[in-house]
Design a protein around this motif. Structure first.
Motif, PDB file in Angstrom:
ATOM      1  N   ASN A 474      38.624  37.090  44.697  1.00 16.27           N
ATOM      2  CA  ASN A 474      38.298  35.743  45.144  1.00 16.27           C
ATOM      3  C   ASN A 474      37.872  34.835  44.006  1.00 16.27           C
ATOM      4  OD1 ASN A 474      38.695  36.630  47.859  1.00 16.27           O
ATOM      5  ND2 ASN A 474      36.650  37.553  47.800  1.00 16.27           N
ATOM      6  N   ASN A 475      37.298  35.424  42.982  1.00 22.43           N
ATOM      7  CA  ASN A 475      36.824  34.633  41.852  1.00 22.43           C
ATOM      8  C   ASN A 475      36.717  35.549  40.645  1.00 22.43           C
ATOM      9  OD1 ASN A 475      35.758  32.606  40.266  1.00 22.43           O
ATOM     10  ND2 ASN A 475      33.665  32.911  40.983  1.00 22.43           N
ATOM     11  N   PHE A 476      37.251  35.093  39.520  1.00 25.16           N
ATOM     12  CA  PHE A 476      37.210  35.917  38.310  1.00 25.16           C
ATOM     13  C   PHE A 476      37.162  34.981  37.118  1.00 25.16           C
ATOM     14  CE2 PHE A 476      39.159  38.128  34.751  1.00 25.16           C
ATOM     15  CZ  PHE A 476      38.568  39.376  34.803  1.00 25.16           C
ATOM     16  N   LYS A 477      36.085  35.068  36.362  1.00 25.47           N
ATOM     17  CA  LYS A 477      35.936  34.285  35.143  1.00 25.47           C
ATOM     18  C   LYS A 477      35.606  35.240  34.011  1.00 25.47           C
ATOM     19  CE  LYS A 477      34.380  29.982  37.327  1.00 25.47           C
ATOM     20  NZ  LYS A 477      33.303  28.944  37.392  1.00 25.47           N
ATOM     21  N   ALA A 478      36.424  35.187  32.969  1.00 23.97           N
ATOM     22  CA  ALA A 478      36.239  36.148  31.877  1.00 23.97           C
ATOM     23  C   ALA A 478      36.646  35.518  30.551  1.00 23.97           C
ATOM     24  CB  ALA A 478      37.064  37.401  32.135  1.00 23.97           C
ATOM     25  N   LYS A 479      36.245  36.202  29.489  1.00 29.20           N
ATOM     26  CA  LYS A 479      36.610  35.791  28.146  1.00 29.20           C
ATOM     27  C   LYS A 479      36.815  37.034  27.302  1.00 29.20           C
ATOM     28  CE  LYS A 479      35.324  32.639  24.392  1.00 29.20           C
ATOM     29  NZ  LYS A 479      34.360  31.621  23.921  1.00 29.20           N
ATOM     30  N   THR A 480      37.845  37.019  26.489  1.00 31.58           N
ATOM     31  CA  THR A 480      38.072  38.097  25.530  1.00 31.58           C
ATOM     32  C   THR A 480      38.554  37.475  24.236  1.00 31.58           C
ATOM     33  OG1 THR A 480      39.275  40.135  25.065  1.00 31.58           O
ATOM     34  CG2 THR A 480      40.417  38.504  26.389  1.00 31.58           C
ATOM     35  N   GLY A 481      37.955  37.868  23.126  1.00 27.02           N
ATOM     36  CA  GLY A 481      38.271  37.194  21.871  1.00 27.02           C
ATOM     37  C   GLY A 481      37.913  35.727  22.000  1.00 27.02           C
ATOM     38  N   GLU A 482      38.882  34.857  21.748  1.00 25.06           N
ATOM     39  CA  GLU A 482      38.686  33.421  21.910  1.00 25.06           C
ATOM     40  C   GLU A 482      39.307  32.903  23.196  1.00 25.06           C
ATOM     41  OE1 GLU A 482      39.599  31.088  18.398  1.00 25.06           O
ATOM     42  OE2 GLU A 482      39.534  32.894  17.161  1.00 25.06           O
ATOM     43  N   SER A 483      39.874  33.771  23.996  1.00 28.03           N
ATOM     44  CA  SER A 483      40.600  33.370  25.195  1.00 28.03           C
ATOM     45  C   SER A 483      39.678  33.350  26.410  1.00 28.03           C
ATOM     46  CB  SER A 483      41.762  34.322  25.462  1.00 28.03           C
ATOM     47  OG  SER A 483      42.640  34.366  24.363  1.00 28.03           O
ATOM     48  N   ASP A 484      39.941  32.403  27.302  1.00 26.61           N
ATOM     49  CA  ASP A 484      39.205  32.342  28.565  1.00 26.61           C
ATOM     50  C   ASP A 484      40.186  32.435  29.722  1.00 26.61           C
ATOM     51  OD1 ASP A 484      39.679  29.337  29.740  1.00 26.61           O
ATOM     52  OD2 ASP A 484      39.670  29.338  27.541  1.00 26.61           O
ATOM     53  N   ILE A 485      39.714  32.999  30.831  1.00 26.85           N
ATOM     54  CA  ILE A 485      40.564  33.214  31.998  1.00 26.85           C
ATOM     55  C   ILE A 485      39.786  32.875  33.257  1.00 26.85           C
ATOM     56  CG2 ILE A 485      41.885  34.896  33.343  1.00 26.85           C
ATOM     57  CD1 ILE A 485      42.184  36.561  30.837  1.00 26.85           C
ATOM     58  N   ASN A 486      40.429  32.122  34.139  1.00 27.44           N
ATOM     59  CA  ASN A 486      39.961  31.929  35.511  1.00 27.44           C
ATOM     60  C   ASN A 486      41.075  32.418  36.417  1.00 27.44           C
ATOM     61  OD1 ASN A 486      37.515  30.703  34.800  1.00 27.44           O
ATOM     62  ND2 ASN A 486      38.497  28.707  34.576  1.00 27.44           N
ATOM     63  N   ALA A 487      40.761  33.328  37.324  1.00 31.40           N
ATOM     64  CA  ALA A 487      41.841  33.939  38.086  1.00 31.40           C
ATOM     65  C   ALA A 487      41.450  34.174  39.534  1.00 31.40           C
ATOM     66  CB  ALA A 487      42.247  35.274  37.445  1.00 31.40           C
ATOM     67  N   THR A 488      42.474  34.182  40.367  1.00 24.84           N
ATOM     68  CA  THR A 488      42.391  34.645  41.745  1.00 24.84           C
ATOM     69  C   THR A 488      43.633  35.477  42.011  1.00 24.84           C
ATOM     70  OG1 THR A 488      43.490  32.668  42.598  1.00 24.84           O
ATOM     71  CG2 THR A 488      41.080  32.630  42.518  1.00 24.84           C
ATOM     72  N   GLY A 489      43.573  36.299  43.057  1.00 25.32           N
ATOM     73  CA  GLY A 489      44.767  37.093  43.327  1.00 25.32           C
ATOM     74  C   GLY A 489      44.475  38.271  44.220  1.00 25.32           C
ATOM     75  N   LYS A 490      45.446  39.203  44.269  1.00 29.34           N
ATOM     76  CA  LYS A 490      45.333  40.391  45.107  1.00 29.34           C
ATOM     77  C   LYS A 490      45.744  41.626  44.303  1.00 29.34           C
ATOM     78  CE  LYS A 490      46.103  38.073  49.523  1.00 29.34           C
ATOM     79  NZ  LYS A 490      44.726  38.308  50.007  1.00 29.34           N
ATOM     80  N   ILE A 491      44.995  42.704  44.503  1.00 27.34           N
ATOM     81  CA  ILE A 491      45.287  43.993  43.872  1.00 27.34           C
ATOM     82  C   ILE A 491      45.633  44.977  44.987  1.00 27.34           C
ATOM     83  CG2 ILE A 491      44.409  45.820  42.383  1.00 27.34           C
ATOM     84  CD1 ILE A 491      42.325  43.786  41.361  1.00 27.34           C
ATOM     85  N   THR A 492      46.752  45.679  44.816  1.00 29.99           N
ATOM     86  CA  THR A 492      47.224  46.541  45.903  1.00 29.99           C
ATOM     87  C   THR A 492      46.881  48.011  45.712  1.00 29.99           C
ATOM     88  OG1 THR A 492      49.378  46.704  44.801  1.00 29.99           O
ATOM     89  CG2 THR A 492      49.127  45.004  46.495  1.00 29.99           C
ATOM     90  N   ASN A 493      46.448  48.431  44.546  1.00 33.20           N
ATOM     91  CA  ASN A 493      46.156  49.859  44.352  1.00 33.20           C
ATOM     92  C   ASN A 493      44.990  50.082  43.397  1.00 33.20           C
ATOM     93  OD1 ASN A 493      47.470  49.107  41.993  1.00 33.20           O
ATOM     94  ND2 ASN A 493      48.274  51.159  41.670  1.00 33.20           N
ATOM     95  N   LEU A 494      43.868  49.458  43.679  1.00 37.60           N
ATOM     96  CA  LEU A 494      42.716  49.596  42.798  1.00 37.60           C
ATOM     97  C   LEU A 494      42.219  51.045  42.749  1.00 37.60           C
ATOM     98  CD1 LEU A 494      40.664  48.211  40.965  1.00 37.60           C
ATOM     99  CD2 LEU A 494      39.248  47.782  42.984  1.00 37.60           C
ATOM    100  N   LEU A 495      42.193  51.730  43.901  1.00 37.57           N
ATOM    101  CA  LEU A 495      41.742  53.127  43.907  1.00 37.57           C
ATOM    102  C   LEU A 495      42.673  54.018  43.093  1.00 37.57           C
ATOM    103  CD1 LEU A 495      40.566  53.684  47.582  1.00 37.57           C
ATOM    104  CD2 LEU A 495      39.153  53.568  45.531  1.00 37.57           C
ATOM    105  N   GLY A 496      43.981  53.761  43.194  1.00 39.01           N
ATOM    106  CA  GLY A 496      44.925  54.541  42.399  1.00 39.01           C
ATOM    107  C   GLY A 496      44.703  54.348  40.917  1.00 39.01           C
ATOM    108  N   PHE A 497      44.339  53.140  40.525  1.00 43.32           N
ATOM    109  CA  PHE A 497      44.070  52.850  39.115  1.00 43.32           C
ATOM    110  C   PHE A 497      42.776  53.521  38.653  1.00 43.32           C
ATOM    111  CE2 PHE A 497      41.889  49.862  36.127  1.00 43.32           C
ATOM    112  CZ  PHE A 497      42.657  50.140  35.021  1.00 43.32           C
ATOM    113  N   LEU A 498      41.741  53.490  39.511  1.00 46.66           N
ATOM    114  CA  LEU A 498      40.444  54.021  39.119  1.00 46.66           C
ATOM    115  C   LEU A 498      40.377  55.539  39.209  1.00 46.66           C
ATOM    116  CD1 LEU A 498      38.085  51.448  40.897  1.00 46.66           C
ATOM    117  CD2 LEU A 498      38.729  51.503  38.489  1.00 46.66           C
ATOM    118  N   LEU A 499      41.072  56.145  40.184  1.00 46.34           N
ATOM    119  CA  LEU A 499      40.914  57.571  40.444  1.00 46.34           C
ATOM    120  C   LEU A 499      42.061  58.432  39.974  1.00 46.34           C
ATOM    121  CD1 LEU A 499      39.486  57.434  44.096  1.00 46.34           C
ATOM    122  CD2 LEU A 499      38.222  57.533  41.939  1.00 46.34           C
TER     123      LEU A 499
END
Length: 874
Positions: A474-499
């Protein structure tokens, strides 16, 4: 007396000599005994380097040793190594050496095994590699007796510096014992007896990709009662340790034809929470006595039943702790209100019915309370998980309460309230209909670092909500290096990625003010030649990503390019990034991109189409290395550029094109273009060789050309330029090292060749001279910074001379019909006329006229070749 001592000494020497010499006499017999026993009893290939016999090392008993033993399986584990041992040694009474192996058993009183490696394996079909003892339905009494060629009356034994691995492919279970040392002493020959044993090892246990134990130290000192008649082994006066957790055992194991009947109970005797910390790896429990704990920790278990190929014993193991706490002496924070209530049970004897019930796993750090519960069923096959998590966790506190070190700082506040149920097969195969989750998770001020990303990712805020099929970002604000990101979206396999190490799949809408491509690449390490390890970094698209990103960014930095107002779609999958409908503003114009970049192989590649509209030539050719190499001369121009470029090739470690590998084609159009005031070495060289051209007045409007490039070079198809009424055709090629090979053909009207030529033309004074022009070819070589120019101007002027002579001929011919006939007759030599004087007169006039013209042309040519500036207005 002296004689007696002398005789005694001689006897001693004879005995010593016999003890040394006799083993050589029995060497062949010992080897024969070992080989006979192996062949009679084992269904495997057995090799050893040596069999030795000694009366000295274990006097007064004989010692038999086997060196470098290797046992290799037959089918279905053909050529797999079951066991190796550096040395196996047996001791026995000397009289046993005189027995025949096929008549009566040989008694062994002790044995030692050094540096053994044993690999036990059960494949998915139930075959075992350790079932190598021969069995035959037609076995006779004689063969039975032969199979018992050894009997044991052991007083002590030992296994040192060894390792054991057990792998069950059907249940995906792995048990590994390393640094295994075991010894025992007692008497095996009596019907009932006791042996005193000591064991120590490091144990690792993994099941279904879950690591339950990792190199945990286990020790056990036990007195074991033996009832050899009933095959019952009883634990007496024993205590064991898992790391530093003490465990006491009681009970017995009885060997049966179909397995083992087990009846064992165990518990930790101290019941202190410090016992729980003792299970942790040694690195964190060296100063266990200094750790301050409160509360209890109880481990109690019953293992009872038949262990066979079809069943396991019933299990009832309970782990509990109430209101416990701990604090390490050198760390600032305490973990408190710890509650643990976990059971491991099996009531049927069927291994698949084993389950883990974590009724409660709670703790508190500062004011953050974390609560969880879970059940794990069918753990040996497709594990079923049902879990609930509710709480808050400050990740920075982990290293403040427990002495764990992270490669980079871990921080952030994690809040979650999640219910989830799934089976591991559903997670691994993305069967989303069997994954049920609901709840929400939020993260704030989280710093994530991994070998999969080159810079730490700082997530200032992220809110996710869980539904049975998807996770909504629903809300994602991040920065890496000098880059900034604002994002929204859907993830379909978070458990598969984590486990389960699956890829992270999803669709995202991303906005950014500044996005640097290099901030999101990974570092790849490789090993250099000659066994020297060096770190060679290359950028990689993360393999765990499988997503579609609709992106907008005010500025995107790629290499040294600053793209403005970027928008488009990026599809990332299998370490390949595909660009779709990407547009941006660049060099006061616009750029459109479609294509892909791949890091699947060791060398990254690209294949893209570029659409260029209205680029400022000076900016683009001074800042874009690709354009510089495609057309280096263009940076001397001012104006606008339109182009379409299809290009592919390899990328270097900085994700820039390797010019020697690129290939493709380009169509280019120059608009409202003129030459810079600083013309550069190429135009200066051309002006020096062709002084009738002023390149300041070169017409470059609407110039169109086609380029093809491959193998480090560019081929330019012929294209047209104009300079006033001089038509110029240019074609050729150049290399990316800027070496040149071009031809420029100038169609030069005669009037541009100076005042002398113009006066000559005036003397002829005919309409034919108005359209006279000569082609002058300039061959351009050398390099862009040091060009060479060679022209055919001299031959071109000679051709002009011939043209003017021919025109003069025609002019003389036209003075009169008769003169023409006479002139032709004289030239061709095939007619005689009566008017010889007239012919001579005409010929004389022709010769004089021709001579005059030639003289004039020589003057013109001399002026041109001396490179004097001519007046082109005459």
């Amino acid at each position: 007396m002296k004689k007696a001592l002398k005789i005694f000494g001689i006897i001693i020497l004879i005995i010593i000599a016999l003890l040394i010499a006799i083993p050589f006499a029995f060497q062949s017999q010992i080897t024969e005994i070992v080989k006979r026993y192996i062949n009679q009893n084992l269904n495997a290939k057995v090799e050893f380097s040596d069999v030795g016999l000694s009366f000295i090392k274990s006097f007064p008993q004989a010692r038999v040793s086997v060196s470098d033993l290797t046992i290799t399986n037959f089918e279905p584990f053909k050529d797999e190594t079951l066991a190796t041992a550096k040395n196996i040694a047996f001791t026995m009474p000397i009289k046993e050496l005189f027995k025949k192996a096929d008549e009566e058993p040989i008694v062994v009183s002790s044995f030692k095994i050094d540096e053994a490696l044993l690999t036990l394996k059960t494949d998915k079909f139930g075959n075992t590699n350790y079932d190598i003892v021969k069995s035959d339905s037609s076995e006779t009494e004689t063969s039975t007796e032969e199979s018992a060629s050894f009997s044991f009356s052991i007083e002590d034994y030992s296994i040192k510096n060894s390792a054991l691995t057990y792998l069950d492919e059907a249940s995906n279970m792995l048990i590994h014992l390393s640094e295994f040392n075991h010894s025992g002493n007692g008497t095996f020959s009596a019907e009932t007896s006791e042996i005193d044993t000591k064991s120590e090892t490091n144990i690792s246990f993994t099941m279904d990709s879950i690591n339950y134990l990792q190199n945990n130290a286990v020790t056990l000192d036990a007195v074991i009662g033996l009832d050899l008649e009933k095959n019952i082994y009883t634990f007496k006066d024993n205590i064991g340790f898992i790391n530093k957790l003490p465990i006491e055992f009681d009970g017995s194991v009885q060997l049966l034809e179909n397995g083992q009947q087990i009846d064992i109970t165990f518990e930790n005797p101290q019941a202190s929470f410090k016992d729980f910390l003792a299970v942790m790896p040694k690195a964190y429990t060296e100063n266990l006595d200094d750790i301050v704990t409160t509360g209890n920790f109880n481990v109690k278990g019953i293992v009872k039943g038949l262990s066979s190929d079809e069943t396991i014993p019933n299990l009832d193991i309970n782990i509990t702790s109430n209101n416990a706490s701990f604090k390490y002496p050198n760390l600032p924070k305490r973990v408190e209100q710890i509650s643990i209530n976990t059971s491991i049970k099996n009531t049927t004897g069927n291994v698949d019915d084993t389950y883990v019930d974590i009724k409660q796993l709670n703790f508190k750090i500062d004011e953050d309370v974390f609560k969880s519960s879970a059940t794990l069923k069918n753990i040996t096959k497709n594990m079923l998980v049902n879990a609930h998590i509710d709480g808050t966790l400050n990740l920075a506190n982990i290293s403040k309460v427990y002495p764990i070190e992270f490669d980079k700082t871990l921080s952030g506040i994690l809040k979650g309230n999640i219910n989830t149920s799934f089976d591991m097969n559903a997670v691994e195969t993305n069967a989303y209909e069997r994954i049920k989750s609901n709840g929400s998770v939020s993260i704030s001020d989280f710093i994530f670092s991994s070998e999969d990303v080159i810079n730490p990712i700082h997530i200032s805020t992220a809110n996710m909500s869980f539904s049975p099929e998807t996770v909504s970002l629903n809300n994602f604000k991040a920065k890496t290096g000098e880059s900034d990101i604002n994002a929204t979206g859907k993830i379909t396999n978070l458990l598969g990625f984590l486990l389960s190490n699956n890829t992270l799949k999803g669709n995202f809408d991303i906005n950014s003010n500044l996005f640097k491509v290099s901030d999101f690449m990974t570092e790849d390490e490789s090993v250099s030649k000659e066994n020297e390890t060096t770190k060679e970094e290359s950028l990689k698209i993360p393999a765990f990503l499988d997503c579609t990103i609709n992106a907008k960014a005010n500025t995107v930095v790629y290499d040294n390019l600053n793209l403005k107002e970027v928008s488009g779609t990026l599809v990332i999958k299998d370490q390949k990034a595909t660009l779709k409908n990407v547009t941006s503003s660049l060099f006061d114009g616009s750029l459109a991109i479609i294509g892909n970049v791949s890091t699947q192989n060791k060398v990254p590649t690209f294949d893209v189409n570029l659409g260029i509209d209205g680029f400022d030539i000076a900016q683009s050719f001074n800042n874009m290395e690709l354009l510089q190499n495609l057309a280096p001369v263009a940076k001397l121009f001012q104006g606008k550029l339109n182009s379409t470029i299809n290009i592919s090739g390899n990328l270097d470690d900085e994700f820039s094109p390797e010019l020697s590998t690129v290939s493709g084609m380009a169509l280019a159009e120059l608009l409202t273009t003129k030459v810079n005031a600083n013309k550069g070495e190429l135009f200066n060289a051309l002006e020096s060789s062709l002084n009738f051209i002023d390149f300041d007045k070169l017409d470059l409007n609407d110039v169109k050309t086609q380029l093809e490039f491959a193998n480090g070079g560019v081929n330019v198809k012929p294209f047209e330029l104009k300079y006033e009424d001089i038509a110029i055709t240019v074609s050729g090629s150049h290399k990316f090292d800027q070496t040149l090979s071009y031809n420029a053909v100038f169609n030069v009207p005669a009037k541009y060749l100076g005042s002398e030529v113009n006066r000559l033309i005036g003397q002829i004074n005919s309409e034919e001279t108005n359209n006279i022009s000569i082609p002058v070819t300039a061959n351009i070589g050398g390099s862009y910074t040091s060009p060479t120019v060679k022209t055919d101007l001299q031959s071109a002027v000679s051709n002009l001379t011939k043209q003017l002579v021919e025109i003069e001929k025609q002019k003389l011919v036209n003075t009169g019909k008769d003169k023409v006939k006479d002139l032709l007759g004289g030239i061709l030599g095939n007619q005689n006329t009566k008017n010889t004087d007239s012919i001579n007169e005409t010929a004389t006039e022709k010769t004089d006229s021709t001579k005059t013209i030639k003289d004039e042309i020589k003057n013109v040519l001399g002026g041109l070749l001396s490179k004097k500036k001519k007046d082109t207005n005459n």
